[in-house]
Design an enzyme around this catalytic site. Sequence first.
Site, PDB file in Angstrom:
ATOM      1  N   SER A 119      56.340 164.940  55.501  1.00 31.19           N
ATOM      2  CA  SER A 119      57.247 163.810  55.294  1.00 31.19           C
ATOM      3  C   SER A 119      58.457 164.213  54.467  1.00 31.19           C
ATOM      4  CB  SER A 119      56.534 162.695  54.523  1.00 31.19           C
ATOM      5  OG  SER A 119      55.420 162.259  55.219  1.00 31.19           O
ATOM      6  N   HIS A 140      57.209 164.400  63.122  1.00 34.57           N
ATOM      7  CA  HIS A 140      56.855 163.461  62.054  1.00 34.57           C
ATOM      8  C   HIS A 140      56.377 162.150  62.651  1.00 34.57           C
ATOM      9  CE1 HIS A 140      58.028 160.892  58.386  1.00 34.57           C
ATOM     10  NE2 HIS A 140      56.900 161.504  58.134  1.00 34.57           N
ATOM     11  N   GLU A 152      59.589 161.428  64.840  1.00 31.94           N
ATOM     12  CA  GLU A 152      60.832 162.155  64.576  1.00 31.94           C
ATOM     13  C   GLU A 152      60.602 163.623  64.944  1.00 31.94           C
ATOM     14  OE1 GLU A 152      62.843 159.625  60.916  1.00 31.94           O
ATOM     15  OE2 GLU A 152      61.295 161.059  60.411  1.00 31.94           O
ATOM     16  N   ASN A 190      62.864 158.011  56.350  1.00 31.51           N
ATOM     17  CA  ASN A 190      62.678 158.065  54.895  1.00 31.51           C
ATOM     18  C   ASN A 190      63.998 158.260  54.137  1.00 31.51           C
ATOM     19  OD1 ASN A 190      59.970 157.526  54.961  1.00 31.51           O
ATOM     20  ND2 ASN A 190      59.370 159.673  55.038  1.00 31.51           N
TER      21      ASN A 190
HETATM   22  P1  NAD Z   1      45.050 163.402  54.006  1.00 31.58           P
HETATM   23  O1  NAD Z   1      44.808 163.812  52.596  1.00 31.58           O
HETATM   24  O2  NAD Z   1      44.471 162.134  54.530  1.00 31.58           O
HETATM   25  O3  NAD Z   1      44.550 164.581  54.989  1.00 31.58           O
HETATM   26  C1  NAD Z   1      44.794 165.931  54.755  1.00 31.58           C
HETATM   27  C2  NAD Z   1      43.618 166.697  55.379  1.00 31.58           C
HETATM   28  O4  NAD Z   1      43.960 168.085  55.418  1.00 31.58           O
HETATM   29  C3  NAD Z   1      42.314 166.576  54.562  1.00 31.58           C
HETATM   30  O5  NAD Z   1      41.265 166.189  55.433  1.00 31.58           O
HETATM   31  C4  NAD Z   1      42.106 167.994  54.020  1.00 31.58           C
HETATM   32  O6  NAD Z   1      40.740 168.357  53.893  1.00 31.58           O
HETATM   33  C5  NAD Z   1      42.788 168.824  55.101  1.00 31.58           C
HETATM   34  N1  NAD Z   1      43.187 170.178  54.713  1.00 31.58           N
HETATM   35  C6  NAD Z   1      43.686 170.628  53.547  1.00 31.58           C
HETATM   36  N2  NAD Z   1      43.948 171.957  53.631  1.00 31.58           N
HETATM   37  C7  NAD Z   1      43.605 172.349  54.889  1.00 31.58           C
HETATM   38  C8  NAD Z   1      43.641 173.578  55.608  1.00 31.58           C
HETATM   39  N3  NAD Z   1      44.076 174.692  55.043  1.00 31.58           N
HETATM   40  N4  NAD Z   1      43.232 173.576  56.889  1.00 31.58           N
HETATM   41  C9  NAD Z   1      42.773 172.453  57.483  1.00 31.58           C
HETATM   42  N5  NAD Z   1      42.719 171.265  56.861  1.00 31.58           N
HETATM   43  C10 NAD Z   1      43.126 171.209  55.583  1.00 31.58           C
HETATM   44  O7  NAD Z   1      46.640 163.440  54.180  1.00 31.58           O
HETATM   45  P2  NAD Z   1      47.540 162.659  55.262  1.00 31.58           P
HETATM   46  O8  NAD Z   1      47.951 161.358  54.711  1.00 31.58           O
HETATM   47  O9  NAD Z   1      46.861 162.745  56.594  1.00 31.58           O
HETATM   48  O10 NAD Z   1      48.848 163.576  55.274  1.00 31.58           O
HETATM   49  C11 NAD Z   1      48.897 164.805  55.972  1.00 31.58           C
HETATM   50  C12 NAD Z   1      50.353 165.197  56.165  1.00 31.58           C
HETATM   51  O11 NAD Z   1      51.023 164.175  56.900  1.00 31.58           O
HETATM   52  C13 NAD Z   1      51.155 165.402  54.883  1.00 31.58           C
HETATM   53  O12 NAD Z   1      52.077 166.449  55.070  1.00 31.58           O
HETATM   54  C14 NAD Z   1      51.878 164.075  54.725  1.00 31.58           C
HETATM   55  O13 NAD Z   1      53.080 164.190  53.989  1.00 31.58           O
HETATM   56  C15 NAD Z   1      52.176 163.753  56.176  1.00 31.58           C
HETATM   57  N6  NAD Z   1      52.404 162.329  56.478  1.00 31.58           N
HETATM   58  C16 NAD Z   1      51.630 161.371  55.880  1.00 31.58           C
HETATM   59  C17 NAD Z   1      51.859 160.029  56.195  1.00 31.58           C
HETATM   60  C18 NAD Z   1      51.018 158.948  55.575  1.00 31.58           C
HETATM   61  O14 NAD Z   1      51.489 157.797  55.536  1.00 31.58           O
HETATM   62  N7  NAD Z   1      49.810 159.224  55.105  1.00 31.58           N
HETATM   63  C19 NAD Z   1      52.855 159.678  57.124  1.00 31.58           C
HETATM   64  C20 NAD Z   1      53.597 160.698  57.747  1.00 31.58           C
HETATM   65  C21 NAD Z   1      53.364 162.013  57.407  1.00 31.58           C
END
Ligand code: NAD
Length: 290
Positions: A119, A140, A152, A190
């Site tokens: 993000s 994204h 995106e 964003n």
């Molecule tokens: P989350 O914490 O729910 O999930 C992250 C997952 O990645 C966890 O299950 C963790 O165990 C796993 N992980 C960590 N290191 C790892 C590795 N080396 N290999 C495999 N898995 C691994 O986080 P999220 O909310 O799903 O966010 C993930 C990404 O998406 C981030 O970059 C975040 O900025 C982006 N994002 C989040 C949102 C949101 O609203 N939550 C929206 C758009 C983008």
Amino acid sequence: MGIQKVGIVGFGAMGSGIAQVCAAAGFDVLVRDVEQRFIDRGNERIAASLARVVKSGKLTEDEATAARSRIRGTLALADFGDRELVIEAVVEVLDAKKEVFGQLDAVCGPTTIFASNTSSLTIVEMAATTKRPDRFAGLHFFNPPVMMPLVEIVKAITTSEATVVALRDFVKRLGHTGVVSQDTTGFIVNRLLVPYINSAIRLFEQGGATADEIDQAIKLGLRHPMGPLELLDHVGIDVHYHVANVFFEEFKDANMAPPSLLRRMMLAGHLGVKTGKGIYEYDEKGKRKA
Ligand code: NAD
């Protein structure tokens, strides 16, 4: 024929949603997380989400079963050798993402496209550490990916036009809508949302209006489904604080800087819906208290 085999690294909130969208659209999906219990949790999330989709009549029971059968989990990135597109959705930590892409670079064939769901990080900073900066972009998705139709497609200065074309086609086949953004911090949504939420917090902290009045004004005056302060509570005070800091670092623009109230709420543990208190108060089910 385009992309058929998709890999997703990180099976959390976003990774599981993206996996579901891909599988429902007919793609073969391989997901990787670091522990089996995270893969099990992701599968449970998808099963519950698909059950809701079936209930709403958007998929039949058979289609949902077929979608689930297209998703496989693994703990080993070494299994990603045959993937044509890999979407990274691990924690928002640059070094963690770079490590994942470094390992994938050694495993995947030269034509595989890499994409990050970040993000707030800069795409080229990850692309430049791989041997395929031209086949590297941002994809994204918005939370939850099953409900939010926008993606995106982020074009770094190294991303080739052919990669953008392939990703546009991929997003279209998901049934989502892709918009192409340059690799500028915050991309499109964003970039506009962060200063908007900051302005709402400042208006509130300066006593310009109550929180309710601000949210009502935006909902009724602009037909937004949620006001900015309600939205802030859902995003999380800590998450918005972190992102606003990243934006301020990049742009050195006062509108991007987190308002002082935000930092104080964070220090107090008032993180929004997830802690039961943010700008508003919430019950254990996340419902706003009257
Ligand atoms: P989350 O914490 O729910 O999930 C992250 C997952 O990645 C966890 O299950 C963790 O165990 C796993 N992980 C960590 N290191 C790892 C590795 N080396 N290999 C495999 N898995 C691994 O986080 P999220 O909310 O799903 O966010 C993930 C990404 O998406 C981030 O970059 C975040 O900025 C982006 N994002 C989040 C949102 C949101 O609203 N939550 C929206 C758009 C983008």
